[in-house]
Design an enzyme around this catalytic site. Structure first.
Site, PDB file in Angstrom:
ATOM      1  N   HIS A  20      -9.561  24.243 -21.617  1.00  0.00           N
ATOM      2  CA  HIS A  20      -8.623  23.774 -20.594  1.00  0.00           C
ATOM      3  C   HIS A  20      -8.048  24.974 -19.848  1.00  0.00           C
ATOM      4  CE1 HIS A  20      -5.294  24.992 -23.124  1.00  0.00           C
ATOM      5  NE2 HIS A  20      -5.697  24.206 -24.113  1.00  0.00           N
ATOM      6  N   HIS A  23      -6.857  28.217 -21.557  1.00  0.00           N
ATOM      7  CA  HIS A  23      -7.844  29.170 -22.073  1.00  0.00           C
ATOM      8  C   HIS A  23      -8.304  30.145 -20.999  1.00  0.00           C
ATOM      9  CE1 HIS A  23      -8.617  25.707 -24.959  1.00  0.00           C
ATOM     10  NE2 HIS A  23      -8.192  26.685 -25.727  1.00  0.00           N
ATOM     11  N   CYS A 126      -4.113  24.944 -43.920  1.00  0.00           N
ATOM     12  CA  CYS A 126      -4.180  24.009 -42.786  1.00  0.00           C
ATOM     13  C   CYS A 126      -5.535  24.177 -42.116  1.00  0.00           C
ATOM     14  CB  CYS A 126      -3.068  24.272 -41.772  1.00  0.00           C
ATOM     15  SG  CYS A 126      -3.322  23.264 -40.280  1.00  0.00           S
ATOM     16  N   CYS A 129      -5.351  24.993 -38.349  1.00  0.00           N
ATOM     17  CA  CYS A 129      -5.131  26.423 -38.053  1.00  0.00           C
ATOM     18  C   CYS A 129      -6.199  27.286 -38.715  1.00  0.00           C
ATOM     19  CB  CYS A 129      -3.782  26.901 -38.580  1.00  0.00           C
ATOM     20  SG  CYS A 129      -2.341  26.048 -37.964  1.00  0.00           S
ATOM     21  N   CYS A 145       1.809  20.520 -41.038  1.00  0.00           N
ATOM     22  CA  CYS A 145       1.654  21.559 -40.012  1.00  0.00           C
ATOM     23  C   CYS A 145       2.229  21.034 -38.687  1.00  0.00           C
ATOM     24  CB  CYS A 145       0.191  21.935 -39.824  1.00  0.00           C
ATOM     25  SG  CYS A 145      -0.057  23.003 -38.395  1.00  0.00           S
ATOM     26  N   HIS A 148      -0.523  20.890 -35.824  1.00  0.00           N
ATOM     27  CA  HIS A 148      -1.618  19.905 -35.907  1.00  0.00           C
ATOM     28  C   HIS A 148      -1.176  18.554 -36.419  1.00  0.00           C
ATOM     29  CE1 HIS A 148      -3.583  23.847 -35.713  1.00  0.00           C
ATOM     30  NE2 HIS A 148      -4.366  23.197 -34.876  1.00  0.00           N
ATOM     31  N   LYS A 297       3.497  21.607 -23.833  1.00  0.00           N
ATOM     32  CA  LYS A 297       2.307  22.124 -24.486  1.00  0.00           C
ATOM     33  C   LYS A 297       1.081  21.340 -23.985  1.00  0.00           C
ATOM     34  CE  LYS A 297       0.628  22.134 -29.041  1.00  0.00           C
ATOM     35  NZ  LYS A 297       0.631  21.505 -30.294  1.00  0.00           N
ATOM     36  N   LYS A 300      -4.075  16.911 -25.785  1.00  0.00           N
ATOM     37  CA  LYS A 300      -4.850  15.709 -25.503  1.00  0.00           C
ATOM     38  C   LYS A 300      -3.980  14.476 -25.666  1.00  0.00           C
ATOM     39  CE  LYS A 300      -9.767  15.946 -26.240  1.00  0.00           C
ATOM     40  NZ  LYS A 300     -10.781  15.995 -27.248  1.00  0.00           N
TER      41      LYS A 300
END
Ligand code: ME8
Length: 482
Positions: A20, A23, A126, A129, A145, A148, A297, A300
């Site tokens: 996305h 990145h 995790c 991660c 986490c 996530h 943030k 999705k």
């Protein structure tokens, strides 16, 4: 011999999701450094790639009912395409599933062997991660986490450990002496804080019966390498460590670019591995922030994901590059909103830059039949621009260029070449117009690492000394709602 060679890397993203806009920031900052170094006559390797092993990828492939290698092949292509899409000039693209990487990772493991031991890992993990999580962190997050939104997994397994605790002192010394520079200071202080608290040894393998998707530990068929430990090695396997000339000529990396969430791996674990291998630490670690979308943030589940192609389709690749590099603070988090993007496009690209180019070209065509005459050398203090790049302050370097562009607009408004033309003072007019051209040619030169296509266009208009009838707007203005 490193000499005039320059090596810059990005991190290698996991392939379990789609790229996305966030990145692209990392790719673009690394690309600017590479293009800038090439301009200075350096021989450059710019490397990027994909991180393909580990439980996270294995899980995702299983979820989709695909063989994991097939899934990795399919996803890696999406990431490989991201570079060319944003006009990144990378020379290398490494996949951690490349046979060469796997073979060299095995060699590295063997070279580290004397500082590895087998032990019991008891604690949390995790998979989102791909990280071992301390008891304190697990407690602080109530066993889930926060990134996530999934419960930490309780592990009790026999793994290999790396004696990380041995290296804290030497890494602190390297950071504090500037041998290993971490930019910005906030990240340097974060790393020093962790190092000064003291390090514990880390687990660096997983039992194959739990995670089969990894590089086998040499000499132990029951274990695979911990994905992070193996992925970090990509920075030297891509150069052909240990025997290839590229490794000898390009390591240590001049700059390694990473995001803030992976500082600990790159500022502590990676240097410790390098120290054990008795090879130099990278010269600089540049840690960027996160790009949010509408102050949230990128996620999705929030449905706010923007693909770089959406932005490029709107105003072209250089508009994306400009916005990301100028409006994401180089040392902090950034924010993308369509409104801010359109404003930056209209005000800074269309108005400031586009208008200066168009006005200058149009007046040369109108008053001098396109003939510029002798273009004087432009005398302008570029030291702040170069210093900004040395400090990975991409936002400031662009601001320096815009200072010059705005200065040119002001010069045009004050000189009023159209009045000079009316007065028929052709010598004075030619001097003013030539000065405007020289200013724009310098702007193009400074812009080149950032906006290569735009820089090329500007240079092409003015460099031959004759401006052809200039048609079509340079960064055409748009209606913000259009
Ligand atoms: O961490 N804005 O991979 P990854 C800016 N495989 N940068 C962002 C971002 C955002 N919204 N989201 C992610 C990994 N990033 C490992 C790396 S290197 C040996 C292994 C950045 O896919 C992130 O900070 O989770 C990181 O630098 C990169 O994207 C890849 O993240």
């Amino acid at each position: 011999m490193k000499g005039k060679n320059y090596y810059v890397t990005t991190s290698i993203p996991y392939i379990n999701g789609e790229p996305h806009i966030g990145h692209t920031y990392e790719l673009l900052t690394a690309d600017v450094l590479a293009r800038y170094a090439r301009k200075q006559g350096k021989k450059v390797i710019l490397s990027t790639g994909t991180d393909e092993h580990g439980g996270k990828i294995q899980e995702k492939a299983e979820e989709l009912g695909k063989p994991v290698k097939e899934y990795a092949d399919m996803m890696s292509i999406k990431w490989r395409e991201l570079g060319p899409l944003v006009n990144m000039s990378n020379d290398r693209f490494i996949r951690t599933t490349d046979a060469g990487h796997e073979q060299r990772a095995t060699l590295i493991w063997k070279a580290l062997q004397k500082n590895l031991y087998k032990g019991q890992y008891q604690g949390w993990y995790c998979t989102g991660c791909e990280a071992y999580v301390s008891e304190a962190t697990a407690k602080e997050n109530n066993g889930t986490c926060p990134r996530h939104n999934r419960p930490y997994e309780k592990l009790q397994e026999e793994n290999y450990f790396f004696r990380l605790s041995d290296y804290a002192g030497r890494i602190i010394e390297a950071i504090e002496s500037g041998v290993f520079r971490i930019i910005p200071d906030s990240r340097k202080n974060e790393a020093l804080h962790i190092l000064k608290e003291g390090l514990e040894d880390i687990s660096i393998s997983r039992p194959k019966e739990k995670i089969s998707w990894g590089v086998p530990v040499p000499g132990d068929e029951k274990q695979v390498m911990y994905v992070w430990f193996e992925a970090l090695m990509n920075y030297i396997t891509v150069l052909g460590y240990p025997e290839h000339q590229d490794f000898k000529n390009f390591w240590p990396a001049d700059v390694q670019v990473i995001g803030k969430d992976i500082t600990r791996f790159h500022a502590i674990i990676w240097p410790a591995m390098l120290l054990e291998l008795e090879i130099d630490l990278p010269k600089t670690l540049y840690v960027h922030g996160f790009v949010n979308i509408d102050s949230q943030k990128v996620s999705k589940s929030l449905g706010n994901v923007i693909h770089p192609k959406d932005v490029i389709d709107r105003h072209g690749v250089d508009a994306l590059r400009y916005y990301m590099l100028r409006h994401t603070p180089s040392y902090d988090d950034g924010d993308f909103t369509w409104e801010k993007f359109e404003n930056a496009y209209n005000n800074e690209l269309a108005n400031d830059l586009g208008n200066s180019v168009q006005r200058t070209a149009a007046m040369i065509v109108k008053y001098q039949n396109g003939v510029i005459g002798d273009i004087p050398a432009f005398e302008h203090d570029t030291a702040p621009y170069h210093q900004a790049l040395a400090d990975c302050r991409f936002d400031q370097a662009l601001e320096e260029i815009w200072r010059q562009i705005r200065g040119l607009s002001q010069y045009i408004d004050e000189q009023k070449p159209w009045m000079i033309a009316k007065e028929k003072d052709s010598e004075h007019l030619a001097g003013v117009l030539a000065y405007m051209c020289s200013c724009l040619l310098e702007v193009a030169d400074l812009l080149e690492p950032f906006l290569p296509e735009t820089a090329k266009k500007i240079t092409k208009i003015f460099e031959s000394g004759v401006v052809k009838q200039y048609e079509g707007a340079f960064f055409p203005k748009t209606d913000i709602n259009g």
